[in-house]
Write an enzyme that holds these catalytic residues in place. Structure first.
Site, PDB file in Angstrom:
ATOM      1  N   ASP A  70      -8.666  28.743  25.402  1.00  0.00           N
ATOM      2  CA  ASP A  70      -8.592  29.850  25.249  1.00  0.00           C
ATOM      3  C   ASP A  70      -9.404  28.802  26.964  1.00  0.00           C
ATOM      4  O   ASP A  70      -9.408  29.539  27.894  1.00  0.00           O
ATOM      5  CB  ASP A  70      -9.677  30.922  25.680  1.00  0.00           C
ATOM      6  N   GLU A 126     -17.463  27.389  18.633  1.00  0.00           N
ATOM      7  CA  GLU A 126     -16.766  28.949  17.998  1.00  0.00           C
ATOM      8  C   GLU A 126     -16.139  28.268  17.320  1.00  0.00           C
ATOM      9  O   GLU A 126     -15.060  28.751  16.884  1.00  0.00           O
ATOM     10  CB  GLU A 126     -15.838  29.369  18.938  1.00  0.00           C
ATOM     11  N   TYR A 152     -19.638  39.557  22.773  1.00  0.00           N
ATOM     12  CA  TYR A 152     -19.147  39.851  23.609  1.00  0.00           C
ATOM     13  C   TYR A 152     -19.058  41.603  22.575  1.00  0.00           C
ATOM     14  O   TYR A 152     -17.116  42.224  23.044  1.00  0.00           O
ATOM     15  CB  TYR A 152     -17.400  38.974  23.279  1.00  0.00           C
ATOM     16  N   GLU A 194     -23.172  32.650  25.901  1.00  0.00           N
ATOM     17  CA  GLU A 194     -21.828  32.885  25.974  1.00  0.00           C
ATOM     18  C   GLU A 194     -21.772  34.903  25.956  1.00  0.00           C
ATOM     19  O   GLU A 194     -21.812  35.033  24.659  1.00  0.00           O
ATOM     20  CB  GLU A 194     -20.132  33.386  25.404  1.00  0.00           C
TER      21      GLU A 194
END
Ligand SMILES: *[C@@H]1O[C@H](CO)[C@@H](O)[C@H](O)[C@H]1NC(C)=O
Ligand SMILES: *[C@@H]1O[C@H](CO)[C@@H](O)[C@H](O)[C@H]1NC(C)=O
Ligand SMILES: *[C@@H]1O[C@H](CO)[C@@H](O)[C@H](O)[C@H]1NC(C)=O
Ligand SMILES: *[C@@H]1O[C@H](CO)[C@@H](O)[C@H](O)[C@H]1NC(C)=O
Ligand SMILES: *[C@@H]1O[C@H](CO)[C@@H](O)[C@H](O)[C@H]1NC(C)=O
Ligand SMILES: *[C@@H]1O[C@H](CO)[C@@H](O)[C@H](O)[C@H]1NC(C)=O
Ligand SMILES: CC(=O)N[C@H]1CO[C@H](CO)[C@@H](O)[C@@H]1O
Length: 639
Positions: free
Chosen positions: A206, A451, A504, A540
């Site tokens: 990303d 990830e 998240y 994160e």
């Protein structure tokens, strides 16, 4: 077929088949000492404006058929002027250049001083993304695979000393299933929709795939035969006595007759010395290297290992000064220790990303970023998701900010992407990272990936091997990776020393429901620790926020939402901190560019700062929180 054609064919075979990572016959990795000047060494950057030409031919191979390295680039097309260091993407107003996939060619000429006629001359490129081939005066001198680490070659015999020389760099930004990060080239065959041969680059990460010569291009000299090739330093301490183990590697051809090694303190005094190429030195009343939050009076204390070697004939002497710090890192099941004192990571994630220059090295930007890191109260950052410039790492060493040094292993998510070829390349990249950063006290962990699909059964063996490989290089630093999978079926966290999870809740799942964060996060983090019994960092967490968007009550993409989101996470962090929770790292320090897509509005907006490095409301929240940690007032007030 004449011999010349044979040679050319051989060159092409090399070119397309072997982007090799050189290892010496004894298995030792080649040295990658940062170019530093000294009594015996000169350094000259070749930065500046270079000629530039992209190969837009349908095959992306015309440049090789025409041998663009054989003559000045301007003979093959209308060259552009592109700065080095910089990404080429955002410089021009040409969309084709910004979005180009394939070979981009760089060239400049330079004069080599006649006083260099007795020297060994090395050409070093600190980073060029991704595959590179380098020619000097039309002769191929090196190839390199990988976009973020330095490579170099002895070019003495190729240069015209006391005359003009030409360096040509061809670099290809194509990401494939076996590059790091991986990607795919997708050909579109429906000629009703696409012209013949049409292809696109798919990414699995990303952030924008910036390309170019991103860091310095340097010529440096050493003595011809007696020169220091590498220095390996390991430190520890007992009470107030520091221990410095070092090994000096030479070029291998000629043994040194005289070696002199001094440990030089900050005031320039020699505090220990030896005449051996390998030795253990003790330093009384040693100054330890501390993160600035643990010792603000003397953060980031650096010594220098001053090494001097003299050749058998006594005609040559080489001197190199390698900075290092004395510090230890250790983890238990619940805590992280630096110099035997508990350390809590008041962290942040970063990117090498800024307007116009893309991922190009920029001293003003580095200075601003460290200014803002200190303003935020950050004592720890992760090099998400690739190794950063050595000049950034120097600042971390000098200012006492801890670094989790992460490889470009981002987006390893598909079955094919766990191939043996990928594995070998991944290990080679970890070796290069270790070679470059091994003497840096700021680096406390190696992170092998971000990830990956670590629930895939193929991931288990792949990462076992990568992590074992890193441990074989360096037993002194914990190894980890940032995991976004589930503790119930992850196959890789079993191998790490400290758990890093990216979370998240209320963004990628249950979006807008900040009231669920504490419940889901506590359940999840406790689950990880209960299963693996290792300390944990949330590596994160964050929400996209457009600076200047406001709404009360909070609404996604507003500054109010980002603040509320972060606060909910903080409540759980504070609850678990006394148990096994050892650090937090918001995503991200600043907004950054991504590919064009319908979920990203001119880039990723999860920054605490804008891409211009000015604070959003969330930056004030984090600053308030981290400053209270520094002053010891952990009774966090809500803004
Ligand atoms: C590119 O061109 C060179 C020179 O003609 C040739 O040897 C090579 O096979 C070509 N490579 C590809 C991938 O087409
Ligand atoms: C260079 O780029 C082209 C176009 O994307 C690609 O087909 C080719 O495989 C690349 N070669 C290398 C060595 O990266
Ligand atoms: C330094 O070397 C000594 C002697 O070989 C060894 O006992 C010690 O563990 C080493 N220390 C480090 C930090 O590598
Ligand atoms: C901080 O570092 C200085 C210099 O190394 C040292 O004298 C001092 O004792 C250290 N303070 C603490 C609290 O460790
Ligand atoms: C990798 O190679 C080993 C043998 O060296 C083989 O057993 C294994 O199946 C291969 N793995 C993959 C994913 O291809
Ligand atoms: C892993 O576990 C989670 C939660 O139990 C589940 O949602 C997910 O599908 C599982 N993934 C795999 C690959 O089994
Ligand atoms: C980028 C990449 O390697 N993609 C491949 C990964 O594995 C899947 C499944 O095997 C392939 O379909 C992708 O092309």
């Amino acid at each position: 077929m004449d011999i010349c054609i044979h040679i050319k064919l051989y060159t092409f075979l090399q070119l397309f088949l072997s982007f090799t990572h050189v290892t010496h016959s004894n298995g030792k990795l080649p040295g990658m000492l940062y170019p530093r000047d000294s009594e015996s060494r000169s350094v000259r950057h070749l930065d500046g404006m270079w000629d530039f030409l992209i190969d837009t031919s349908p095959s992306r191979n015309l440049s090789f058929q025409q041998q663009w390295y054989s003559h000045p680039l301007r003979m093959f097309g209308e060259v552009m002027t592109i700065p080095v260091p910089a990404s080429y993407n955002d410089i021009t107003i040409d969309k084709q250049v910004r979005d180009f996939v394939g070979w981009a060619w760089y060239e400049r000429t330079y004069y080599v001083d006649k006083n260099w006629d007795q020297e060994r001359i090395v050409l070093r490129i600190d980073s060029a993304h991704y595959n590179s081939i380098v020619w000097v005066n039309g002769n191929q001198v090196m190839t390199h695979e990988g976009g973020h680490l330095p490579f170099e070659a002895d070019v003495t015999s190729q240069l015209t000393i006391g005359g003009t020389n030409r360096v040509t760099v061809a670099l290809n930004n194509t990401l494939t299933p076996t590059t790091l990060p991986p990607g795919t080239i997708q050909y579109q065959s429906d000629t009703n929709k696409y012209p013949p041969g049409y292809f696109v680059q798919n990414l699995q990460m990303d952030f924008f795939n910036y390309a170019g010569i991103h860091r310095h291009v340097t010529l440096y000299t050493t003595p011809k035969s007696a020169y220091i090739e590498d220095i390996d330093i390991r430190t520890s301490f007992q009470g107030s006595t520091g221990t410095v183990n070092y090994t000096i590697y030479n070029a291998g051809q000629i043994g040194f007759v005289q070696v002199r090694v001094d440990v030089i303190d900050k005031d320039g005094n020699s505090v220990a010395h030896s005449n051996q190429a390998q030795d253990t030195l003790t330093i009384r009343n040693a100054n330890l290297w501390w993160p600035y939050t643990m010792n603000s009076s003397s953060p980031g204390y650096l010594y220098k290992l001053q090494v001097s070697v003299t050749s058998q004939s006594h005609s040559e002497k080489d001197i190199y000064r390698q900075p290092f710090g004395i510090r230890t890192v250790r983890v238990t099941a619940t805590q992280l220790f630096i110099n035997d004192r508990a350390f809590y990571c008041q962290g942040i994630n970063k990117h090498e990303d800024a307007d116009i220059r893309g991922k190009g090295l920029d001293y003003a930007l580095i200075a601003r970023d460290f200014e803002m890191l200190r303003w935020l109260g950050v004592n720890c950052f992760r090099t998400s998701h690739y190794p950063y410039a050595e000049e950034i790492m120097d600042m971390a060493d000098q200012t006492g900010i801890v670094v989790i040094d992460e490889s470009p292993g981002v987006g390893i998510v598909n079955d094919n992407n766990f191939s043996n070829k990928s594995l070998e390349h991944h290990k080679a990249v970890m070796s290069e990272m270790f070679q470059r950063d091994k003497n840096r006290p700021a680096v406390i962990f190696w992170s092998v990936a971000n990830e990956p699909k670590s629930t895939n059964p193929l991931a288990e063996n792949y990462f076992r091997e990568v992590i074992e490989h890193v441990r074989s290089l360096d037993a002194s630093r914990p190894v980890t990776f940032a995991c976004n999978q589930n503790y119930a079926n992850d196959t890789v966290v079993q191998f790490v020393d400290v758990i890093l999870v990216n979370r998240y809740m209320a963004w990628y799942s249950d979006v807008s429901h900040t009231e669920l964060i504490q419940r889901q996060l506590e359940y999840d983090l406790r689950g990880w620790h209960a299963k693996f019994n290792k300390p944990l960092i949330v590596s994160e967490y964050g929400a996209d926020t457009i600076a200047g968007f406001h709404q009360e009550p909070s609404f996604v993409f507003t500054e109010e939402y980002q603040v509320e989101f972060l606060q909910e996470y903080h409540t759980t962090f504070d609850k678990l901190r006394g148990e096994f929770f050892v650090g937090e790292m918001p995503w991200n320090f600043a907004d950054f560019m991504t590919v064009q897509g319908i979920t990203r509005v001119v880039g990723n907006k999860k920054g605490l700062l804008t891409r211009q490095r000015q604070p959003k409301a969330s930056a004030h929240l984090i600053r308030d929180r981290y400053m209270r940690m520094i002053t010891g007032n952990t009774n966090i007030c809500r803004v």
